[in-house]
Design a protein around this motif. Structure first.
Motif, short mmCIF file in Angstrom:
data_model
loop_
_atom_site.label_atom_id
_atom_site.label_comp_id
_atom_site.label_asym_id
_atom_site.label_seq_id
_atom_site.Cartn_x
_atom_site.Cartn_y
_atom_site.Cartn_z
N ARG A 118 0.77 -1.26 -0.14
CA ARG A 118 -0.30 0.02 0.03
C ARG A 118 0.67 1.37 -0.11
N PRO A 119 1.83 1.40 0.89
CA PRO A 119 2.67 2.61 0.62
C PRO A 119 3.43 2.85 -0.42
N ILE A 120 3.84 1.92 -1.32
CA ILE A 120 4.53 2.11 -2.64
C ILE A 120 3.15 2.57 -3.64
N SER A 121 2.02 1.94 -3.64
CA SER A 121 1.14 2.11 -4.41
C SER A 121 0.21 3.88 -4.37
N ARG A 122 0.74 4.39 -3.19
CA ARG A 122 0.20 5.55 -3.07
C ARG A 122 1.16 6.67 -3.62
N LEU A 123 2.07 6.11 -4.31
CA LEU A 123 3.21 7.36 -4.81
C LEU A 123 2.23 8.15 -5.87
N ARG A 124 2.43 9.42 -5.79
CA ARG A 124 1.73 10.52 -6.57
C ARG A 124 2.23 10.62 -7.92
N GLU A 125 1.52 11.21 -8.69
CA GLU A 125 2.14 11.69 -10.11
C GLU A 125 3.04 12.50 -10.06
N SER A 126 3.42 13.24 -9.16
CA SER A 126 4.34 14.30 -8.99
C SER A 126 5.57 13.42 -8.83
N ASN A 127 5.41 12.20 -8.28
CA ASN A 127 6.78 11.35 -8.02
C ASN A 127 7.25 10.76 -8.98
N ILE A 128 6.84 10.82 -10.35
CA ILE A 128 7.01 10.35 -11.64
C ILE A 128 8.38 11.29 -12.04
N VAL A 129 8.55 12.40 -11.68
CA VAL A 129 9.38 13.37 -12.09
C VAL A 129 10.89 12.83 -12.03
N LEU A 130 11.40 12.38 -10.80
CA LEU A 130 12.64 11.97 -10.31
C LEU A 130 12.75 10.65 -11.17
N PRO A 131 12.22 9.60 -11.21
CA PRO A 131 12.64 8.35 -11.76
C PRO A 131 12.67 8.50 -13.22
N ASP A 132 11.60 9.22 -13.92
CA ASP A 132 11.59 9.40 -15.47
C ASP A 132 12.97 10.17 -15.53
N ALA A 133 13.41 11.31 -14.56
CA ALA A 133 14.60 12.06 -15.16
C ALA A 133 15.85 10.96 -15.11
N ILE A 134 15.96 10.20 -13.94
CA ILE A 134 16.77 9.22 -13.96
C ILE A 134 17.02 8.29 -15.37
N GLY A 135 15.62 7.65 -15.66
CA GLY A 135 15.69 7.00 -16.62
C GLY A 135 15.94 7.46 -17.98
N LEU A 136 15.52 8.79 -18.08
CA LEU A 136 16.04 9.44 -19.28
C LEU A 136 17.42 9.64 -19.49
N GLY A 137 18.17 10.04 -18.34
CA GLY A 137 19.46 10.24 -18.26
C GLY A 137 20.25 8.89 -18.69
N ILE A 138 19.90 7.80 -18.09
CA ILE A 138 20.60 6.66 -18.36
C ILE A 138 20.28 5.97 -19.70
N PHE A 139 19.20 5.89 -20.14
CA PHE A 139 18.92 5.29 -21.40
C PHE A 139 19.41 6.12 -22.56
N SER A 140 19.54 7.61 -22.51
CA SER A 140 20.00 8.28 -23.55
C SER A 140 21.51 8.08 -23.46
N MET A 141 22.30 8.00 -22.39
CA MET A 141 23.76 7.93 -22.55
C MET A 141 23.92 6.23 -23.37
N LEU A 142 23.32 5.15 -22.39
CA LEU A 142 23.60 4.00 -23.05
C LEU A 142 23.17 3.98 -24.41
N GLY A 143 22.17 4.36 -25.13
CA GLY A 143 21.79 4.44 -26.44
C GLY A 143 22.83 4.98 -27.33
N ALA A 144 23.22 6.17 -26.93
CA ALA A 144 24.18 6.76 -27.65
C ALA A 144 25.53 6.15 -27.70
N GLN A 145 25.93 5.56 -26.52
CA GLN A 145 27.03 4.89 -26.43
C GLN A 145 26.94 3.57 -27.31
#
Length: 208
Positions: free
Chosen positions: A83-110
């Motif tokens: 339940r605590p994890i499932s209560r994460l709000r939409e605003s909590n998307i920003v940080l994991p999305d930014a991390i995913g964007l950075g990692i996969f942009s770098m790995l795809g380019a490399q």
């Protein structure tokens, strides 16, 4: 040079981050557990799959690394049941999305650069790897993807980060350092853009 283990850990962190953002979005869209897993899967692995298809790299990443879909499935079960994890709000998307964007942009380019393609082609594949999963996530959740919103700087940050990585790799001849610089730039730039509402285009003032 870089250690293959470091890249594998980066890939795992990126998959966890993007999968989490997908699960939060699926929960907001009131999807059932199957929908949560599906959105998490396409968010985390969609960009890399498209990259592999374009580059004719078979089998695609998640087939070669069966543990990654299994990891996402376990995450989806925990997200649904805890339940605590499932209560994460939409605003909590920003940080994991930014991390995913950075990692996969770098790995795809490399990955593309190491195949012998030009900086420009590698930057495009880096952007595709970093953004396509999120675009699928938003589309399937009936949202306008970040990459197409005029109130968001998204693909431009990925593109700039790829070029920063290329320049640093050329200048330092240290791929690990260049990856770290490009990754930190994308994550920081994305978070700052959201926090300070920085955008490429603003609506015209109707009052002149």
């Amino acid at each position: 040079m870089h250690s293959p283990d470091i890249l594998y850990y980066l890939e795992t962190i990126g998959i966890i981050a993007f999968a989490l953002s997908g699960m939060i979005a699926a929960r907001k869209a009131n999807m059932d557990p199957v929908g949560i897993f599906t959105i998490a899967f396409v968010t985390a692995l969609g960009g890399g799959t498209l990259r592999d298809v374009i580059l004719d790299n078979h089998p695609v990443y998640w087939i070669r690394h069966e543990e990654m879909p299994i990891l996402i499935l376990v995450m989806a079960i925990l997200f649904t049941c805890c339940r605590p994890i499932s209560r994460l709000r939409e605003s909590n998307i920003v940080l994991p999305d930014a991390i995913g964007l950075g990692i996969f942009s770098m790995l795809g380019a490399q990955f593309t650069l190491n195949l012998g393609y030009s900086w420009f082609i590698a930057s495009l594949l880096g952007v595709i790897t970093g953004t396509f999963g999120g675009a699928l996530r938003d589309t399937l959740c009936s949202e306008v993807p970040f990459i197409f919103r005029k109130d968001q700087i998204y693909a431009s940050i990925s593109f700039a980060g790829c070029w920063l990585y290329f320049v640093c790799r050329w200048a330092t001849e240290n791929n690990t350092l260049a990856l770290a610089i490009g990754l930190l730039f994308i994550v920081a730039a994305r978070l700052l853009a959201v926090h300070f509402d920085i955008r490429l285009q603003r609506d015209a003032n109707p009052h002149g």
